[in-house]
Design an enzyme around this catalytic site. Structure first.
Site, PDB file in Angstrom:
ATOM      1  N   ALA A 135       0.399  -1.041   0.008  1.00 13.74           N
ATOM      2  CA  ALA A 135       0.111   0.162   0.039  1.00 13.74           C
ATOM      3  C   ALA A 135       0.676   1.274   0.162  1.00 13.74           C
ATOM      4  O   ALA A 135       0.101   1.767  -0.509  1.00 13.74           O
ATOM      5  CB  ALA A 135      -0.645  -0.097   1.330  1.00 13.74           C
ATOM      6  N   ALA A 136       2.094   1.336   0.824  1.00 15.39           N
ATOM      7  CA  ALA A 136       2.878   2.415   1.225  1.00 15.39           C
ATOM      8  C   ALA A 136       2.986   2.926  -1.148  1.00 15.39           C
ATOM      9  O   ALA A 136       3.912   2.422  -1.221  1.00 15.39           O
ATOM     10  CB  ALA A 136       4.440   2.426   1.321  1.00 15.39           C
ATOM     11  N   PRO A 137       3.172   4.401  -0.617  1.00 20.25           N
ATOM     12  CA  PRO A 137       2.615   5.244  -0.091  1.00 20.25           C
ATOM     13  C   PRO A 137       1.114   5.491   0.599  1.00 20.25           C
ATOM     14  O   PRO A 137       0.613   6.549   0.659  1.00 20.25           O
ATOM     15  CB  PRO A 137       3.794   6.842  -0.751  1.00 20.25           C
ATOM     16  N   GLY A 138       0.241   5.180  -0.893  1.00 16.55           N
ATOM     17  CA  GLY A 138      -1.046   5.134   0.085  1.00 16.55           C
ATOM     18  C   GLY A 138      -1.882   5.742  -1.188  1.00 16.55           C
ATOM     19  O   GLY A 138      -3.388   5.930  -0.906  1.00 16.55           O
ATOM     20  N   LYS A 198      -2.581   4.702  -3.670  1.00 15.82           N
ATOM     21  CA  LYS A 198      -4.466   3.796  -3.989  1.00 15.82           C
ATOM     22  C   LYS A 198      -5.504   3.512  -3.043  1.00 15.82           C
ATOM     23  O   LYS A 198      -6.542   3.257  -2.906  1.00 15.82           O
ATOM     24  CB  LYS A 198      -3.665   2.561  -4.975  1.00 15.82           C
ATOM     25  N   ASP A 225      -0.520  -3.774  -5.410  1.00 13.92           N
ATOM     26  CA  ASP A 225       0.518  -2.611  -6.571  1.00 13.92           C
ATOM     27  C   ASP A 225       1.441  -3.578  -6.487  1.00 13.92           C
ATOM     28  O   ASP A 225       2.498  -3.289  -5.538  1.00 13.92           O
ATOM     29  CB  ASP A 225      -0.354  -1.439  -6.152  1.00 13.92           C
ATOM     30  N   CYS A 272       4.069  -1.396 -12.310  1.00 13.04           N
ATOM     31  CA  CYS A 272       4.675  -0.110 -13.584  1.00 13.04           C
ATOM     32  C   CYS A 272       5.938  -0.885 -14.367  1.00 13.04           C
ATOM     33  O   CYS A 272       7.201  -0.191 -14.684  1.00 13.04           O
ATOM     34  CB  CYS A 272       5.449   1.004 -13.187  1.00 13.04           C
TER      35      CYS A 272
END
Ligand code: SAM
Length: 474
Positions: free
Chosen positions: A116-119, A121, A184, A237
């Site tokens: 999750a970081a930095p957040g 999404k 992600d 990405c």
């Protein structure tokens, strides 16, 4: 720019296998500046006010085609203006807005963001819950989880747990718990080369061969965490097929019962066609759409999805001092801050205490007792004993959770976007309230227009600044 040789060889193979993807302009795109974007908060801003907010920011209205709340911004817009501090928008690279749009979280769902970081999404998914359901935002790196915490607090999302865990531990504790999971994934970062020169260096060390097994193990853990009938969105990405289409094709082969959910064509998003390695998966190409490179696929697990009932379960004994602190916190909200609307919106559960902190937690926190938690629920504030008396001080995340309509008219100091008191407040200075119709004594919320920034204490026309030191701008 000089690209890693390995990368060029890999891309030549990809373009040869996929003549349908235009190769022209791909390598040149790495010499162009990446486009910047902002994603407006879906819970704090209605679509019809966003054009005027952009005008305040001196920005044009140019929507990102694949994100309902995303806009392109000019290269020189500052990321640190008052709206940012109020959690009105999140600065996000436009391509990175696709996965959380695709997963389309609904109120009431249980959602896991595995990486999750930095957040960016996680915040979008939490906002889409609109206060109902649960977001679990996990980050394996403790250092990075601090940025995640700050971004979640700024967004004002209440029903959230932040974990600092290995995905395998989450799978052990919460099998079949989630409706939706976003992965992600950590990746070789080929899509980031033009934005961050460190990405090229890190590629030499953590290229596709090193990172693909990590992605596989995260996917395996996600499968355990997901309910029957649940959905996974997997994104990276990078352009590398072994981390993208190939990774997911292998996952689907070893986990029968998953299907790809196909999405309608969106301008700027390239859909992998029938006959390709993973039909229905999507890519954003830098030379076609201007955004950084991104891959995204939406999967559904077979079966009937059952609804999870989340309810508050008092799990810890609350000491008497904390009960007093919790009473004070409620009193503070009810008598000093909340409007009728706000009182109706305040959930009817007692505040939970951890150490000297008080939290609003509307689910059973025992679910997470064997996992490393960074934050559980909404942090309301702290209580402490001062010469035989208990006193309560509200947290800034409480102010950022409140919406304008939840706050009493005479407890809200609305400052204009261009008013220099906004910046002075954010710097921690004392400000004055001479032109405001606020009460003359007590606690107030200071905001930029309709967007709360933090608390203050008014006495006559002077407002004592309660904006926390750690949040202040220089
Ligand atoms: N989703 C984030 C956002 O929108 O801001 C970006 C996530 S970034 C692409 C990938 C994250 O995966 C990194 O924060 C990294 O620390 C984390 N990560 C690295 N190895 C991991 C692992 N083995 N399991 C889970 N997460 C991992």
């Amino acid at each position: 720019m000089k690209l890693p040789e390995k990368f060029a060889t890999e891309m030549e193979g990809l373009f040869a296998r996929h003549p349908e993807i235009a190769r022209e302009g791909f390598y040149e795109s790495f010499d162009l500046e990446g486009r910047r974007g902002v994603r407006f908060s879906c819970s704090k801003t209605a679509p019809d006010v966003r054009p005027s907010l952009l005008k305040d920011l001196s920005e044009q209205l140019s929507p990102v085609p694949w994100c309902s709340c995303g806009y392109y911004i000019s290269p020189d817009m500052s990321n640190r203006n008052p709206y940012y501090h109020a959690g009105v928008y999140y600065p996000q690279e436009p391509s990175a807005m696709l996965p959380a749009e695709v997963i389309a979280v609904k109120p009431g769902e249980t959602v896991l963001d595995m990486c999750a970081a930095p957040g960016g999404k996680a915040c979008r998914m939490g906002e889409d819950l609109h206060g109902s359901g649960l977001l679990v935002a996990n980050e394996i790196s403790f250092e990075r989880s601090k940025a995640l915490l700050r971004n979640i607090e700024r967004s004002g999302i209440p029903n959230v747990v932040i974990l600092n865990e290995n995905p395998d531990n989450i799978a052990r504790e919460l099998p079949g718990f989630f409706d939706k999971i976003l992965i992600d994934a950590p990746c070789s970062g080929e899509g980031m080369f033009r934005r961050d020169p460190r990405a090229c260096r890190s590629y030499e060390e953590y290229g596709p061969a090193q990172i693909a097994p990590v992605q596989k193990s995260i996917l395996d853990a996600a499968d355990i965490c997901l309910k029957d009938g649940g959905e996974i969105v997997y994104s990276t990405c990078t352009f590398c097929e072994d981390e993208d289409e190939g990774q997911i094709a292998a996952f689907m082969a070893s986990h029968p019962g998953y299907e790809v959910i196909c999405h309608p064509e969106i301008k700027g998003v390239t859909h992998n066609a029938e006959g390709s390695l993973l039909p229905g998966s999507m890519r954003i190409w830098p030379h076609i759409s201007g955004g950084d490179g991104h891959f995204c696929v939406h999967l559904r697990k077979s079966g009937e999805r059952r609804i999870t009932k989340l309810s508050f379960v008092p799990s810890y004994k609350v000491p008497a001092s904390a009960r007093r602190g919790a009473d004070l916190a409620r009193e503070f909200l009810l008598s000093d801050i909340l409007s009728e609307d706000g009182i109706r919106s305040l959930p009817d559960v007692p505040f939970t205490c951890h150490g000297s902190g008080l939290f609003l937690i509307e689910f059973d926190e025992k679910l997470f007792e064997h996992l490393k938690t960074v934050k559980t629920g909404l942090y309301i504030g702290d209580f402490k004993a001062v010469s035989n008396k208990t006193v309560f001080s509200p947290s800034n995340s409480l102010a950022l959770w409140l919406s304008r309509r939840m706050i009493r008219e005479d407890s809200y100091i609305a400052l204009d976007y261009g008013d220099d008191r906004v910046i002075r407040y954010l710097k921690g200075e004392t400000i004055t309230a001479e032109d405001c119709r606020a009460k003359k004594n007590g606690s107030v919320v200071i905001g930029v227009k309709d967007y709360p920034l933090g608390f203050g204490k008014i006495s006559g026309q002077t407002i004592k600044n309660l904006y926390p030191k750690a949040w202040r701008i220089m």
